[in-house]
Every structure is written in structure tokens, then in C-alpha cells.
Design a protein around this motif. Structure first.
Motif, PDB file in Angstrom:
ATOM      1  N   GLN A  16     -31.187 -19.940  -6.354  1.00 32.94           N
ATOM      2  CA  GLN A  16     -30.463 -21.000  -5.652  1.00 32.94           C
ATOM      3  C   GLN A  16     -28.722 -20.547  -6.093  1.00 32.94           C
ATOM      4  OE1 GLN A  16     -30.972 -23.018  -3.182  1.00 32.94           O
ATOM      5  NE2 GLN A  16     -28.719 -23.472  -2.974  1.00 32.94           N
ATOM      6  N   VAL A  17     -28.179 -20.162  -5.221  1.00 33.09           N
ATOM      7  CA  VAL A  17     -26.933 -19.988  -5.406  1.00 33.09           C
ATOM      8  C   VAL A  17     -25.770 -21.049  -5.797  1.00 33.09           C
ATOM      9  CG1 VAL A  17     -24.762 -18.742  -4.764  1.00 33.09           C
ATOM     10  CG2 VAL A  17     -26.875 -17.574  -4.300  1.00 33.09           C
ATOM     11  N   VAL A  18     -25.148 -21.177  -6.894  1.00 29.82           N
ATOM     12  CA  VAL A  18     -24.216 -22.482  -7.077  1.00 29.82           C
ATOM     13  C   VAL A  18     -23.046 -22.177  -6.560  1.00 29.82           C
ATOM     14  CG1 VAL A  18     -23.406 -23.951  -8.844  1.00 29.82           C
ATOM     15  CG2 VAL A  18     -25.559 -22.780  -9.379  1.00 29.82           C
ATOM     16  N   PRO A  19     -22.428 -22.976  -5.573  1.00 31.49           N
ATOM     17  CA  PRO A  19     -21.181 -22.947  -5.171  1.00 31.49           C
ATOM     18  C   PRO A  19     -20.050 -22.982  -6.174  1.00 31.49           C
ATOM     19  CG  PRO A  19     -22.032 -24.538  -3.761  1.00 31.49           C
ATOM     20  CD  PRO A  19     -23.073 -24.341  -5.071  1.00 31.49           C
ATOM     21  N   VAL A  20     -19.112 -22.152  -5.743  1.00 27.00           N
ATOM     22  CA  VAL A  20     -17.640 -22.033  -6.729  1.00 27.00           C
ATOM     23  C   VAL A  20     -17.104 -23.178  -6.581  1.00 27.00           C
ATOM     24  CG1 VAL A  20     -15.792 -20.875  -7.518  1.00 27.00           C
ATOM     25  CG2 VAL A  20     -17.819 -19.654  -6.926  1.00 27.00           C
ATOM     26  N   GLU A  21     -16.814 -24.216  -7.265  1.00 22.72           N
ATOM     27  CA  GLU A  21     -15.866 -25.467  -7.312  1.00 22.72           C
ATOM     28  C   GLU A  21     -14.513 -25.180  -7.937  1.00 22.72           C
ATOM     29  OE1 GLU A  21     -17.952 -28.516  -8.443  1.00 22.72           O
ATOM     30  OE2 GLU A  21     -19.632 -28.492  -7.321  1.00 22.72           O
ATOM     31  N   TRP A  22     -13.340 -25.389  -7.039  1.00 23.92           N
ATOM     32  CA  TRP A  22     -12.032 -25.325  -7.684  1.00 23.92           C
ATOM     33  C   TRP A  22     -11.046 -26.319  -7.002  1.00 23.92           C
ATOM     34  CZ3 TRP A  22      -8.083 -22.795  -4.567  1.00 23.92           C
ATOM     35  CH2 TRP A  22      -8.687 -22.579  -3.414  1.00 23.92           C
ATOM     36  N   ASN A  23      -9.918 -26.407  -7.531  1.00 23.03           N
ATOM     37  CA  ASN A  23      -8.962 -27.600  -6.970  1.00 23.03           C
ATOM     38  C   ASN A  23      -8.400 -27.063  -5.765  1.00 23.03           C
ATOM     39  OD1 ASN A  23      -7.613 -25.397  -8.222  1.00 23.03           O
ATOM     40  ND2 ASN A  23      -5.826 -26.720  -8.930  1.00 23.03           N
ATOM     41  N   LYS A  24      -9.189 -27.002  -4.778  1.00 22.51           N
ATOM     42  CA  LYS A  24      -8.683 -26.257  -3.415  1.00 22.51           C
ATOM     43  C   LYS A  24      -7.701 -27.444  -2.705  1.00 22.51           C
ATOM     44  CE  LYS A  24     -10.306 -25.763   1.415  1.00 22.51           C
ATOM     45  NZ  LYS A  24     -11.481 -25.742   2.120  1.00 22.51           N
ATOM     46  N   ASP A  25      -8.120 -28.573  -2.907  1.00 20.16           N
ATOM     47  CA  ASP A  25      -7.292 -29.525  -2.011  1.00 20.16           C
ATOM     48  C   ASP A  25      -5.858 -29.831  -2.687  1.00 20.16           C
ATOM     49  OD1 ASP A  25      -9.558 -30.130  -0.420  1.00 20.16           O
ATOM     50  OD2 ASP A  25     -10.074 -31.684  -1.563  1.00 20.16           O
ATOM     51  N   GLU A  26      -5.842 -29.744  -3.868  1.00 21.16           N
ATOM     52  CA  GLU A  26      -4.639 -29.773  -4.630  1.00 21.16           C
ATOM     53  C   GLU A  26      -3.665 -28.797  -4.383  1.00 21.16           C
ATOM     54  OE1 GLU A  26      -2.942 -30.358  -9.274  1.00 21.16           O
ATOM     55  OE2 GLU A  26      -5.055 -30.060  -8.939  1.00 21.16           O
ATOM     56  N   VAL A  27      -4.180 -27.398  -4.501  1.00 20.75           N
ATOM     57  CA  VAL A  27      -3.188 -26.473  -4.249  1.00 20.75           C
ATOM     58  C   VAL A  27      -3.159 -26.416  -2.815  1.00 20.75           C
ATOM     59  CG1 VAL A  27      -3.248 -23.976  -4.050  1.00 20.75           C
ATOM     60  CG2 VAL A  27      -4.488 -25.237  -5.983  1.00 20.75           C
ATOM     61  N   LYS A  28      -3.716 -26.726  -1.712  1.00 26.22           N
ATOM     62  CA  LYS A  28      -3.280 -26.705  -0.202  1.00 26.22           C
ATOM     63  C   LYS A  28      -2.380 -27.774  -0.093  1.00 26.22           C
ATOM     64  CE  LYS A  28      -5.519 -27.214   4.383  1.00 26.22           C
ATOM     65  NZ  LYS A  28      -6.839 -27.546   4.939  1.00 26.22           N
ATOM     66  N   ALA A  29      -2.668 -29.034  -0.544  1.00 31.93           N
ATOM     67  CA  ALA A  29      -1.332 -29.932  -0.543  1.00 31.93           C
ATOM     68  C   ALA A  29      -0.180 -29.478  -1.039  1.00 31.93           C
ATOM     69  CB  ALA A  29      -1.915 -31.241  -1.163  1.00 31.93           C
ATOM     70  N   TRP A  30      -0.190 -28.883  -2.288  1.00 30.58           N
ATOM     71  CA  TRP A  30       1.285 -28.171  -2.556  1.00 30.58           C
ATOM     72  C   TRP A  30       1.787 -27.084  -1.824  1.00 30.58           C
ATOM     73  CZ3 TRP A  30       2.490 -23.490  -4.622  1.00 30.58           C
ATOM     74  CH2 TRP A  30       3.780 -23.357  -5.317  1.00 30.58           C
ATOM     75  N   VAL A  31       0.951 -26.314  -1.148  1.00 29.82           N
ATOM     76  CA  VAL A  31       1.284 -25.266  -0.307  1.00 29.82           C
ATOM     77  C   VAL A  31       1.983 -25.954   1.004  1.00 29.82           C
ATOM     78  CG1 VAL A  31       0.787 -23.364   1.013  1.00 29.82           C
ATOM     79  CG2 VAL A  31      -0.097 -23.715  -1.160  1.00 29.82           C
TER      80      VAL A  31
END
Length: 291
Positions: free
Chosen positions: A12-27
């Protein structure tokens, strides 16, 4: 050999989790002022600064992605290398065996070609020089499915067709030269339709050349030669420019002596014709000398 994955339960492949929402809001906040803004000379410095920040972030994201992907795929890459190692062993052995098989097939086809050559010599005994085997050879004859009888049957059919075409040529072209020309062309292609088409094309072309030659000859005969034209023009010109010589007789009558002209030319004739020409000159008081 059955291929197995030993840790199938842990695949089972474990998804990569990162602070996507935080970076997207800043951009989004950073580019918001520029979405519908018309740039002026005053806002250019601010736009350059924002562009530099965005480009830096984009480069940072891409580098981070490459690093994470490399670590994430490291087990897959290890598995790929292990499989390739075994695959190379298989391919090496397969290539060696392939060489042996191809060498055998080549020798087998060479033997079959020699056999076909013998059959060809027997079938085309009287046309051997005119119809080489390579001209009619069919690669499918080398297949194992083609037996000697089947090859001989097809070669015989080809020879019979050639004989029929030759009979048509002999019947159609009774003139010896035409017959030879058509047969020579036929044995280039072994196609009667193509041969007749090419022969007719050449015949029409020769006819065209003959008609043009006759036309040019007829036009040349209608026109005076260059030397005759020049001589006539010279005499006419001199008659215009020079008056006739006038003398008086003893009783005072006016005597007109014709103007004489000088012309140089070369004559090609028989001995009898030259003697006759000299006699004509002497009888008519025409002065002449050798060139």
C-alpha cells in the motif's frame, strides 16, 4: 518459474502529506494585487519584486518535489535494477541462441536456393540466358511450406506465360528488326503490356524526328544558299555604286563596255565537269585563276 512479491501485504502506497493549503494561500495572497492590475511605470518595481518571489518559490517547490520523489521511489528503483540484472542474463543467452538459429536458417535457405536453381535450370533450359533466375525469383519459395513440386509448378507457369508473350510478338511483328527490338525490350521487364507501350512510344518519337527532318530539309531547299545570297547582294550593290564604262568608236558611236566583277569561290566536281567549266569560261571570255 512463478514470480512472487514477498511483501505483497505491505504494497500500500502512503500518500505524501505536506502543507499544500498553507503554501497555496500564501501564493494566492501574493499574486492577488496583480491579477487584474494594469502595470504602469510606477508599479514595475513592485511587480519585479513579486515576480522574483514567485520564481524563487517555484524553483524551491520543484527542487523539493524532485528530492521527495527520489526518496519515495528509491525502493521501486532498487526493484527495477534487480529485475534488469536478471533480464540481462536472459537477453544474453537469448542473443547467443538467436545467432545459432539464424545461422541454421541461413544455411537452410542457401540449400533451398540451390535446389530452386536446379529446378529452374530444368524448366528454363532454352531460356536460361534470357531470363536469369534472379529476375523471376520469389522469396516465398524459400519457406518450408513451398515444396519442390510447388516451386516447379510456379516456374513452369512463368515460362509458359513468357512463351505465350513471345508467340504474340512473333505474330505481331514480322519485320526482323522490329521483332528483335520488341523482344529485347520485353526481356527487360517480362511484361508484354509495358513492352508494347514502350515500343509505341519510341516508334512515335522516331516518326516525329523523321517528319521534322523532312520539314527542315524542305525549308532549306526553298531558300538560296548563304554564298549565293551574298554574291547576289554584292553584285547588286556594286551596280548601284559604280557607273558603266563608256567609250567611243571610230565613227563617234558610243560603245558601252559591261562592268566586270571579281568573285572567289571553291568548286567540287568531277574531272569532266571541271574541263567543261573551263571551256565555258574560255568561250565566254571569263578570266579565271587558281586559288
Amino acid at each position: 518459474m512463478e514470480l512472487k512479491v514477498l511483501n505483497a501485504n505491505a504494497r500500500q502506497v502512503v500518500p505524501v502529506e505536506w502543507n499544500k493549503d498553507e503554501v497555496k494561500a500564501w501564493v494566492s495572497q501574493l499574486i492577488e494585487p496583480f491579477n487584474n492590475q494594469l502595470f504602469t511605470d510606477q508599479t514595475i518595481p513592485e511587480a519585479k519584486e513579486a515576480r522574483a518571489k514567485l520564481n524563487g518559490l517555484s524553483k524551491q517547490l520543484n527542487g523539493w518535489r524532485i528530492e521527495q520523489t527520489r526518496d519515495y521511489l528509491a525502493p521501486v528503483e532498487k526493484f527495477k535494477n534487480e529485475v534488469d540484472e536478471i533480464k540481462d542474463l536472459i537477453d544474453t543467452a537469448s542473443k547467443r541462441i538467436d545467432g545459432v538459429v539464424k545461422d541454421y536458417q541461413t544455411r537452410e535457405q542457401e540449400e533451398k536456393r540451390c535446389l530452386i536453381g536446379d529446378i529452374y535450370s530444368k524448366v528454363f533450359n532454352d531460356l536460361y540466358a534470357l531470363v536469369p533466375l534472379d529476375k523471376i525469383f520469389n522469396q516465398k519459395w524459400l519457406n518450408k511450406a513451398y515444396t519442390e513440386k510447388l516451386v516447379e509448378k510456379e516456374l513452369t507457369a512463368i515460362k509458359d506465360k513468357i512463351a505465350e508473350d513471345i508467340a504474340v510478338i512473333d505474330t505481331t511483328f514480322t519485320d526482323e528488326n522490329e521483332n528483335l527490338e520488341v523482344k529485347t525490350e520485353y526481356f527487360k521487364s517480362l511484361n508484354l503490356a509495358t513492352t508494347l507501350s514502350e515500343y509505341n512510344r519510341r516508334k512515335e518519337y522516331r516518326k516525329h524526328l523523321e517528319e521534322r527532318a523532312k520539314q527542315e530539309q524542305a525549308e532549306a531547299e526553298k531558300q538560296p544558299t548563304r554564298h549565293e545570297t551574298q554574291a547576289t547582294e554584292q553584285v547588286a550593290e556594286e551596280e548601284k555604286e559604280q557607273p558603266k564604262t563608256v567609250t567611243l568608236s571610230a565613227n563617234g558611236d558610243i560603245l558601252t563596255k559591261p562592268k566586270t566583277y571579281e568573285m572567289s569561290f571553291r568548286i567540287t566536281a568531277t574531272k569532266e565537269q571541271l574541263l567543261a567549266l573551263r571551256e565555258f569560261f574560255e568561250n565566254n571570255d571569263i578570266q579565271y585563276e587558281k586559288i
